[in-house]
Design a protein around this motif. Structure first.
Motif: not given
Length: 343
Positions: A34, A216-217, A222, A269
Motif C-alpha cells: 500500500a 481507498d486504493r 494508503d 479494513r
C-alpha cells in the motif's frame, strides 16, 4: 505462501525471472503493497520524533502559552510552520528522504490551528465569540474553534496535492473529527443538547467514512486509513451514545455493529471489525446485566455461541476465497465494481 530474498535469488539463478524483475519486485515489497514505508529503526525514529514535535506544539501545550499573546501565537505558528515546510521540502526534493521530509511537512500542517488562533486573537475576529485559551482547543467543544479546523483541513489538502504522503491525512482527519463535535455548536448555538451532538457526530462520521471509501486504493499509498479511523470514532461514538429505551433499538444497534464487521471483510479494513466487535460486546453486556440477569443458562448459552463462532471462523479460513467470492457475487455489479479491491 511466503517468499524470502533467498528464494528470489534462487529464481534468478534458475532463469525463472530476470535480475531486473527481482530488483523491481524487492523494491515494491520493501515499500509495502500500500505504499507504506519499510518498518526499520530509522523510520521508527522518524515517526517518534515527528510525533513528539507535533505533540509539543499541540496537545502538550501548557497554560504558559497564553502569555505569548496574539502576535506571539501567530509568530510561533507561522514561523514553525514555514520552517518545518522548508526543511521538509528540502529533505523531500533535495535529499530524496521522503519519510522524514513528509513527517516534517505534516508537522507544518499541524501548526495551522495555532497560526489561525493567533490571527483571531490579534485582530479580535472571533465570529462566534472568544473560545478561550489555545490549550482548550484540544479539550473543549466550542464553536469558536470552527475556522481553525476548516483552515487546517484546507491547508492539509493543499499540501497533500504537492507532497503525496499519507501521514498528512492525519491532521486532516483529526481536524474533521474535531469539526464533527464543534459543528453542533455552530448549527444549534452554544445551548445545544447532547442528543443533537450525537446525531451530528453520527452523520459527520458517516460522511468521513464515505470520503475514505472514495479515496481507498486509488493509489498504492494508503490515504484512507486516517479517514476510516476518525470517521469510525465519530460515527460509532455517536451511534453508541444514542440512548434507546427499547430492546428493539438496542438489537438494531447490535445489527449495525455486525454489519460493520461484515464491511471489514468486504473493504479489508480491520478498523471496522474492531469497532464492530466492541459494539457487539456492549450489546451482549447489556443482555447479561439487564435482560438475563437472573438466568443462569445465559452464560452457558453465550459460551456455546462463542464456540460456534470460532468453528465458523475455522470453516471460513478453510474456504475463505470461495465464501468471499460468493458473498461478493450477491452484490449488484454496479456496486461491486466500485469496491476498493477492484480499483
Amino acid at each position: 505462501m511466503k517468499f524470502t530474498q533467498k528464494d528470489l535469488d534462487g529464481a534468478v539463478r534458475a532463469g525463472v525471472i530476470a535480475r531486473e524483475t527481482r530488483d523491481a519486485l524487492v523494491a515494491f515489497l520493501e515499500g509495502g503493497r500500500a505504499g507504506a514505508p519499510a518498518f526499520t529503526m530509522a523510520n521508527v525514529l522518524y515517526y517518534l520524533g515527528g510525533l513528539i514535535v507535533i505533540g509539543a506544539m499541540t496537545i502538550f501545550v501548557t497554560d504558559a502559552w497564553q502569555r505569548l499573546g496574539g502576535l506571539g501565537h501567530l509568530g510561533v505558528g507561522a514561523g514553525y510552520g514555514l520552517a518545518f515546510l522548508a526543511i521538509g521540502n528540502w529533505l523531500w526534493n533535495g535529499k530524496g528522504q521522503r519519510v522524514p521530509g513528509g513527517i516534517l511537512v505534516t508537522a507544518a500542517v499541524c501548526m495551522t490551528p495555532l497560526t489561525v488562533y493567533g490571527i483571531h486573537e490579534l485582530y479580535g475576529g472571533w465570529m462566534w465569540g472568544d473560545p478561550g485559551m489555545y490549550l482548550d482547543f484540544y479539550h473543549w467543544i466550542r464553536r469558536g474553534w470552527f475556522f481553525m479546523e476548516i483552515a487546517t483541513v484546507a491547508v492539509g489538502v493543499l499540501v497533500l496535492r504537492r507532497f503525496r504522503f499519507p501521514f498528512i491525512t492525519l491532521p486532516i482527519a483529526f481536524s474533521l473529527w474535531f469539526m464533527s463535535m464543534d459543528l453542533t455548536a455552530v448549527l444549534y448555538g452554544p445551548d445545544f443538547t447532547w442528543d443533537q451532538r450525537k446525531i451530528v457526530s453520527l452523520w459527520f462520521g458517516l460522511a468521513m467514512l464515505v470520503a475514505g471509501y472514495l479515496v481507498d486504493r486509488r493509489t498504492r499509498q494508503d490515504f484512507a486509513f486516517w479517514l476510516y479511523l476518525f470517521g469510525m470514532l465519530a460515527f460509532w461514538g455517536g451511534l453508541t451514545s444514542l440512548d434507546s429505551d427499547s430492546e428493539m433499538g438496542k438489537f438494531v444497534y447490535c445489527c449495525v455493529n455486525l454489519l460493520l464487521m461484515g464491511v471489514s471483510v468486504v473493504l479489508q479494513r480491520r478498523v471496522f471489525i474492531v469497532f464492530g466487535a466492541l459494539g457487539v460486546s456492549i450489546y451482549l453486556g447489556h443482555l447479561a446485566a439487564d435482560v438475563f440477569d437472573d438466568t443462569l443458562s445465559f452464560s452457558f448459552a453465550l459460551s456455546g455461541l462463542g464456540l460456534l463462532i470460532i468453528l465458523a471462523g475455522l470453516q471460513y479460513h478453510k474456504r475463505r476465497e470461495a465464501i468471499e467470492e460468493k458473498a461478493l457475487g450477491l452484490l449488484p455489479a454496479a456496486i461491486r465494481r466500485t469496491l476498493p479491491r477492484y480499483r
